[in-house]
Design a protein around this motif. Structure first.
Motif, mmCIF file in Angstrom:
data_model
loop_
_atom_site.group_PDB
_atom_site.id
_atom_site.type_symbol
_atom_site.label_atom_id
_atom_site.label_comp_id
_atom_site.label_asym_id
_atom_site.label_seq_id
_atom_site.Cartn_x
_atom_site.Cartn_y
_atom_site.Cartn_z
ATOM 1 N N PHE A 32 0.872 -1.166 0.000
ATOM 2 C CA PHE A 32 0.000 0.000 0.000
ATOM 3 C C PHE A 32 0.907 1.214 0.000
ATOM 4 O O PHE A 32 1.697 1.413 0.917
ATOM 5 N N GLN A 33 0.814 1.996 -1.085
ATOM 6 C CA GLN A 33 1.644 3.193 -1.231
ATOM 7 C C GLN A 33 0.787 4.406 -0.890
ATOM 8 O O GLN A 33 -0.268 4.608 -1.483
ATOM 9 N N GLU A 34 1.269 5.229 0.045
ATOM 10 C CA GLU A 34 0.496 6.381 0.522
ATOM 11 C C GLU A 34 0.430 7.524 -0.486
ATOM 12 O O GLU A 34 -0.602 8.180 -0.604
ATOM 13 N N THR A 35 1.556 7.797 -1.169
ATOM 14 C CA THR A 35 1.602 8.945 -2.079
ATOM 15 C C THR A 35 2.206 8.514 -3.412
ATOM 16 O O THR A 35 2.939 7.533 -3.449
ATOM 17 N N PRO A 36 1.957 9.173 -4.519
ATOM 18 C CA PRO A 36 1.209 10.428 -4.651
ATOM 19 C C PRO A 36 -0.295 10.234 -4.484
ATOM 20 O O PRO A 36 -0.991 11.152 -4.084
ATOM 21 N N LEU A 37 -0.813 9.041 -4.805
ATOM 22 C CA LEU A 37 -2.212 8.714 -4.535
ATOM 23 C C LEU A 37 -2.227 7.424 -3.729
ATOM 24 O O LEU A 37 -1.538 6.473 -4.098
ATOM 25 N N PRO A 38 -2.995 7.354 -2.646
ATOM 26 C CA PRO A 38 -3.034 6.125 -1.868
ATOM 27 C C PRO A 38 -3.614 4.983 -2.718
ATOM 28 O O PRO A 38 -4.693 5.131 -3.285
ATOM 29 N N GLU A 39 -2.840 3.872 -2.812
ATOM 30 C CA GLU A 39 -3.359 2.740 -3.582
ATOM 31 C C GLU A 39 -2.606 1.458 -3.239
ATOM 32 O O GLU A 39 -1.455 1.485 -2.818
ATOM 33 N N ARG B 78 11.588 -6.594 -1.254
ATOM 34 C CA ARG B 78 12.125 -6.441 0.105
ATOM 35 C C ARG B 78 11.880 -5.013 0.612
ATOM 36 O O ARG B 78 11.434 -4.808 1.737
ATOM 37 N N GLU B 79 12.165 -4.002 -0.237
ATOM 38 C CA GLU B 79 11.984 -2.604 0.176
ATOM 39 C C GLU B 79 10.517 -2.271 0.458
ATOM 40 O O GLU B 79 10.218 -1.533 1.391
ATOM 41 N N GLU B 80 9.603 -2.801 -0.372
ATOM 42 C CA GLU B 80 8.197 -2.402 -0.284
ATOM 43 C C GLU B 80 7.357 -3.265 0.647
ATOM 44 O O GLU B 80 6.274 -2.843 1.055
ATOM 45 N N THR B 81 7.832 -4.490 0.960
ATOM 46 C CA THR B 81 7.041 -5.374 1.822
ATOM 47 C C THR B 81 7.818 -5.899 3.022
ATOM 48 O O THR B 81 7.225 -6.349 3.989
ATOM 49 N N GLY B 82 9.148 -5.932 2.935
ATOM 50 C CA GLY B 82 9.958 -6.526 3.986
ATOM 51 C C GLY B 82 10.082 -8.042 3.881
ATOM 52 O O GLY B 82 10.601 -8.680 4.780
ATOM 53 N N THR C 31 11.200 -0.950 4.020
ATOM 54 C CA THR C 31 12.159 0.141 4.200
ATOM 55 C C THR C 31 11.867 1.314 3.271
ATOM 56 O O THR C 31 12.445 2.383 3.444
ATOM 57 N N GLU C 32 10.996 1.105 2.291
ATOM 58 C CA GLU C 32 10.617 2.179 1.362
ATOM 59 C C GLU C 32 9.629 3.097 2.079
ATOM 60 O O GLU C 32 8.558 2.647 2.504
ATOM 61 N N PRO C 33 9.970 4.395 2.241
ATOM 62 C CA PRO C 33 9.047 5.312 2.930
ATOM 63 C C PRO C 33 7.674 5.333 2.264
ATOM 64 O O PRO C 33 7.561 5.309 1.036
ATOM 65 N N GLY C 34 6.633 5.358 3.093
ATOM 66 C CA GLY C 34 5.270 5.462 2.588
ATOM 67 C C GLY C 34 4.691 4.173 2.052
ATOM 68 O O GLY C 34 3.614 4.185 1.459
ATOM 69 N N HIS C 35 5.374 3.038 2.232
ATOM 70 C CA HIS C 35 4.867 1.736 1.781
ATOM 71 C C HIS C 35 4.545 0.861 2.994
ATOM 72 O O HIS C 35 5.280 0.874 3.986
#
Length: 145
Positions: free
Chosen positions: A35-42, A65-69, A113-117
């Protein structure tokens, strides 16, 4: 011919080709999404762009790894699609070439580790509706066939 999903190509824009790799991560009747918060939550299939000189499989492992761990394994190519879109985080009009793989989530290594994910498990039937782009939904449906 690679199928195109999403907005039509605009003649007044110059698009930069941006190859990327993405994963359908199934476990039973659920799928691991980001789930990515920006630029649009989706909700999205985890993955992203391939860095210059990076092997696509290394990019897929890194991005998931960055987006989910999570660490993944058992990769099998499902297909590919194109999207023409604006990427505000890069101030870039992009022709995204998205190659999608079916993979197994092996082990959770920690938080994304990816900010906003945020790593989010969704029931597959819900993901078929909630994934943020038509290409992700279509390749998930293809993986389920």
């Amino acid at each position: 011919m690679i199928r195109r999903y999403g907005d039509p190509v605009r003649a007044d824009r110059h698009y930069r080709r941006r190859p990327g790799v993405y994963a359908v991560l199934l476990s039973g009747d659920d799928i691991l999404t980001t789930f990515q918060e920006t630029p649009l939550p989706e909700f999205q299939l985890p993955g992203g762009g391939i860095d210059p000189g990076e092997h696509p499989m290394a990019a897929l492992h890194r991005e998931v790894r960055e987006e989910t761990g999570w660490r993944i394994g058992g990769l099998r190519r499902i297909g590919a699609f194109r999207r023409f879109t604006y990427m505000p985080e890069y101030d870039l009009w992009a022709e995204k070439l998205c190659t999608v793989y079916l993979a197994r989530p092996i082990r959770r290594l920690g938080p994304p580790t990816e900010p906003g994910h945020h790593a989010v498990w969704l029931p597959v039937e819900e993901a078929l509706v909630r994934l943020g782009n038509a290409g992700d939904r279509a390749l998930l449906a293809a993986a389920l066939r």
